[in-house]
Design an enzyme around this catalytic site. Structure first.
Site, mmCIF file in Angstrom:
data_model
loop_
_atom_site.group_PDB
_atom_site.id
_atom_site.type_symbol
_atom_site.label_atom_id
_atom_site.label_comp_id
_atom_site.label_asym_id
_atom_site.label_seq_id
_atom_site.Cartn_x
_atom_site.Cartn_y
_atom_site.Cartn_z
ATOM 1 N N ARG A 405 0.801 -1.220 0.000
ATOM 2 C CA ARG A 405 0.000 0.000 0.000
ATOM 3 C C ARG A 405 0.839 1.277 0.000
ATOM 4 O O ARG A 405 1.740 1.449 0.809
ATOM 5 C CB ARG A 405 -0.946 0.016 1.209
ATOM 6 C CG ARG A 405 -2.068 1.025 1.004
ATOM 7 C CD ARG A 405 -3.026 1.098 2.155
ATOM 8 N NE ARG A 405 -3.482 -0.162 2.667
ATOM 9 C CZ ARG A 405 -4.660 -0.724 2.371
ATOM 10 N NH1 ARG A 405 -5.454 -0.163 1.493
ATOM 11 N NH2 ARG A 405 -5.026 -1.847 2.962
ATOM 12 N N HIS A 435 3.598 -10.900 2.132
ATOM 13 C CA HIS A 435 4.179 -9.996 3.120
ATOM 14 C C HIS A 435 5.367 -10.637 3.834
ATOM 15 O O HIS A 435 6.003 -10.011 4.675
ATOM 16 C CB HIS A 435 3.089 -9.601 4.130
ATOM 17 C CG HIS A 435 3.464 -8.470 5.032
ATOM 18 N ND1 HIS A 435 3.724 -8.651 6.382
ATOM 19 C CD2 HIS A 435 3.623 -7.150 4.793
ATOM 20 C CE1 HIS A 435 4.025 -7.485 6.927
ATOM 21 N NE2 HIS A 435 3.984 -6.560 5.987
ATOM 22 N N TYR A 468 13.726 1.857 11.365
ATOM 23 C CA TYR A 468 12.859 0.796 11.880
ATOM 24 C C TYR A 468 13.704 -0.252 12.594
ATOM 25 O O TYR A 468 14.745 -0.668 12.084
ATOM 26 C CB TYR A 468 12.117 0.083 10.741
ATOM 27 C CG TYR A 468 11.051 0.874 10.036
ATOM 28 C CD1 TYR A 468 10.995 2.253 10.102
ATOM 29 C CD2 TYR A 468 10.091 0.223 9.263
ATOM 30 C CE1 TYR A 468 10.021 2.965 9.425
ATOM 31 C CE2 TYR A 468 9.107 0.926 8.591
ATOM 32 C CZ TYR A 468 9.075 2.304 8.668
ATOM 33 O OH TYR A 468 8.115 3.004 7.999
ATOM 34 N N ARG A 564 3.209 -1.940 19.596
ATOM 35 C CA ARG A 564 3.421 -0.543 19.218
ATOM 36 C C ARG A 564 2.125 0.173 18.875
ATOM 37 O O ARG A 564 1.875 1.291 19.299
ATOM 38 C CB ARG A 564 4.371 -0.460 18.019
ATOM 39 C CG ARG A 564 4.732 0.991 17.661
ATOM 40 C CD ARG A 564 5.414 1.092 16.310
ATOM 41 N NE ARG A 564 4.458 1.065 15.223
ATOM 42 C CZ ARG A 564 4.558 0.299 14.149
ATOM 43 N NH1 ARG A 564 5.558 -0.546 14.035
ATOM 44 N NH2 ARG A 564 3.661 0.340 13.189
#
Length: 686
Positions: A405, A435, A468, A564
């Site tokens: 996305r 994914h 990240y 998170r």
């Protein structure tokens, strides 16, 4: 209000997400965060909100427009109620964000950084701005003159516009829109004066130059106010069989720019006549979220606020560390052949992944490379390494997810380039997003094929690897890699369902395997044996997984969770979740690692995973959860989890009341992201 509309069993996922974004906003408010970083957190908050409206708000709106309540999917709230609740929460958060921004501006002035508007320009700045406008701005502007005779062109998704109103001497009016080009810097740095820095936003530069833009109109007064429209971000696919999958995705991405509007944000000082005209021309209705805001929108641009050389107002950059025992200057395959290694970015350098692929591209013994790709950096060394391998005669197979996305176009561009250079592309499985993050290479050794590879919690993206936190396991464990090859076989022959002995693969086995692991802990606690579960996830929204954790809690299994973002589980409720504690950590880096630890009678089973515990990850995606067999890596993962769990600086306690309370206590201060870096420094020194 929000507390009352939820059942005691679940927290609505949309509301939980908005509470996560409030934690991001708390970082912008935190006086201990460096000043320019606070502005950037405001930008992240705004960017998150844009994506939320494009995806989640749009989904709820579609449920409501279909005449459904959606209560079973929405945690007991009807879609119509939820749309109203979301709008009210967002209005409050937007108001808070404006107050925070005003405070930061004052603090910037204390640091000799002045953000000036169009009324505060002196003569020297006047000359600079006029020249800058003529040279850089004017040629790129798109001006739309509004008229009853001409239909309003479709306004671009998430672009910022200035709504202009000109009033003439006879009280007639002319309206126009100025599109602020995304290609331009939002912040224009003006000439410095001594120690003082000056910045003007592009919005105010345009206001200052309104007469240069509209000088053909002989108006008496002119005003300009910011507006922004957010559109439904769902992709709709054509059924045209003559088009390739890449063409269909590409067309769908373009169509997103003209999707249905879901949010309209405007400067609350705009006059009612201009506002009503615009809403009427754009077809904004009662089901759209209409949010009055401040003078400036698209605050996501603050993520790129200029640093002006003021490193003292930024987080200190860390130097990514090497992995103990794994050299970048010798063959990575030789090292991995002896034992597994764990990479933990950004604390350790992403260069190991590039080194692995570069070596595979050059090594004559390497015959095949297979990799999944979800999001790549804009300039990707990963992609160039794969192309290099193909040019060296390796058989390279890339399973690329074109529906990642908001990164669809970038992936399309890379896919076309890879195809041109001879890489075999796989576009996953119909109805399932790919994914999983994995790579396997096949190398000829002593007339036999030996496999090497890596599995990760994150994307193979050099840019995000500096921001990240992610785990990547490098391994030559043939048991694991044999299973990984089966996943690639599934991409090509997806009418077959393969069996895996070691890795856990969605959508076929994740639910049953996780249930089995949780059931084992329940059985152990019933038999008086040690039992616990430790989870680190980005999101937990699958009600079936929430229910299973409740079952474990009721049986007496102690559960520690670091989540998170979204958390639909309500911890600490007697008789339901009293044995569950949940914290969330928002800090300098974005927490992206996914880790699962099951006590297993004090012989922990430990996994890293690409999957969150959301319905989409368990049922609608190809995800891989990988076991950790190396004892040193197991110990490291447990150590790092415990450091994070003991955070009492940036950890917030999650509960059913939707509060984001910091977990402050009287123990020595533990800021986990800083302590984890120190942990790896000490590991190297010892």
């Amino acid at each position: 209000m929000v507390k009352d509309i939820n059942s005691n069993t679940y927290i609505n996922r949309e509301i939980s997400w908005l509470q996560f974004n409030e934690r991001v906003l708390q970082e912008a408010e935190d006086e201990t965060v460096p000043l320019i970083e606070r502005l950037r957190f405001l930008g992240i908050f705004s960017n998150n909100l844009d994506e939320f409206f494009k995806v989640r708000y749009a989904t709820v709106k579609r449920i409501d427009e279909a005449g459904k309540t959606g209560k079973s999917e929405l945690g007991g709230i009807s879609a119509g109620e939820l749309l109203e609740i979301i709008t009210q929460i967002v209005i409050k958060q937007q108001s808070d964000s404006l107050e925070i921004l005003a405070t930061i501006h004052k603090r910037l002035e204390d640091e000799n950084i002045h953000i000036v508007n169009e009324t505060q320009i002196d003569e020297s700045q006047h000359r600079f701005i006029k020249n800058y406008f003529i040279q850089h701005v004017s040629p790129a502007l798109v001006i739309i003159i509004l008229s009853d005779l001409v239909k309003l062109p479709t306004l671009k998704d998430s672009a910022a516009y200035l709504a202009v109103k000109m009033v003439f001497s006879d009280q007639k009016k002319q309206f126009a829109l100025i599109e602020i080009p995304k290609t331009m810097d939002r912040f224009v740095v003006l000439p410095k004066k001594g120690p003082d820095n000056y910045i003007i936003l592009m919005d105010d530069l345009l206001r200052y130059c309104l007469n240069d833009i509209f000088n053909i109109f002989k108006y008496e007064s002119v005003t300009a106010h910011m507006i922004k429209i957010t559109r439904d971000g769902e992709l709709d696919f054509e059924s045209d069989l003559s088009k390739s999958f890449i063409e269909k995705i590409s067309d769908s991405v373009k169509h997103r720019q003209i999707g249905e509007p879901v949010r309209f944000v405007y400067d609350k000082t705009i006059d009612d006549e201009t506002l009503q005209l615009l809403m009427s021309m754009m077809g904004i209705d009662a089901k759209d979220s209409v949010i009055p805001g401040g003078r400036y929108h698209n605050r996501r641009d603050y993520m790129d606020f200029p640093s002006l050389g003021r490193t003292d107002l930024l987080y200190e950059k860390i130097e990514p560390l090497p992995i103990k025992g794994l050299s970048l200057e010798t063959s990575i395959f030789n090292n991995i052949a002896k034992k597994d290694y764990l990479l933990h970015t950004p604390y350790q350098t992403f260069s190991y992944i590039v080194k692995f692929l570069r070596e595979a591209a050059l090594d004559p013994k390497v015959k095949n490379i297979k990799i999944t790709i979800y999001r790549l950096a804009q300039i990707s060394h990963v992609a160039s390494s794969l192309i290099n391998a193909a040019k060296n005669g390796k058989k390279v197979t890339v399973a690329i997810e074109l529906q990642a996305r908001f990164d669809e176009q970038a992936n399309i561009d890379y896919a076309e380039q890879m195809q041109t250079d001879g890489i075999n592309l796989l576009f996953g499985v119909k109805g399932l997003k790919v994914h999983s993050k994995m790579c396997v290479i096949e190398r000829e050794e002593n007339n036999k094929i030996k496999r090497y590879g890596f599995l990760s919690t994150g994307n193979f993206n050099e840019s995000t690897a500096t921001l990240y936190t992610d785990y990547t396991l490098f391994t030559s464990d043939q048991r694991i890699l044999k299973d990984v090859v089966k996943v690639f076989d599934f991409f090509e022959t997806n009418y077959r369902i393969f069996r895996y002995k070691h890795i856990i693969v969605s959508p076929h086995y994740t639910k049953s395997k996780l249930f089995k692991l949780i059931d084992s802990e329940i059985e152990n606690v019933k038999n008086g044996k040690p039992a616990f579960i430790k989870l680190k996830l980005n999101s937990l929204s699958s009600y079936m997984m929430v229910d299973k954790l409740y079952e474990a809690s009721r049986a007496g299994v102690k559960i520690q969770m670091i989540v998170r973002g979204i958390c639909c589980l309500v911890p600490g409720i007697k008789g339901m979740s009293e044995n569950i504690e949940v914290i969330s950590i928002i800090d300098k880096f974005l927490e992206h690692t996914r880790l699962l630890v099951f006590c297993n009678n004090n012989d922990p089973k430990i996994y890293i995973s690409s999957a969150d515990w959301m319905s989409r990850n368990i049922e609608n995606r190809v995800e891989v959860t990988c076991p950790i067999y190396d004892q040193d890596i197991k110990n490291e993962l447990l150590d790092v989890f415990d450091i994070a769990w003991n955070d009492n600086v940036k950890a917030r306690l999650l509960c059913g009341t939707h509060e984001n309370k910091y977990r402050h206590n009287n123990l020595p201060k533990v800021r986990s992201q800083f302590e984890i870096y120190n942990y790896y420094v000490n590991k190297l020194q010892n």
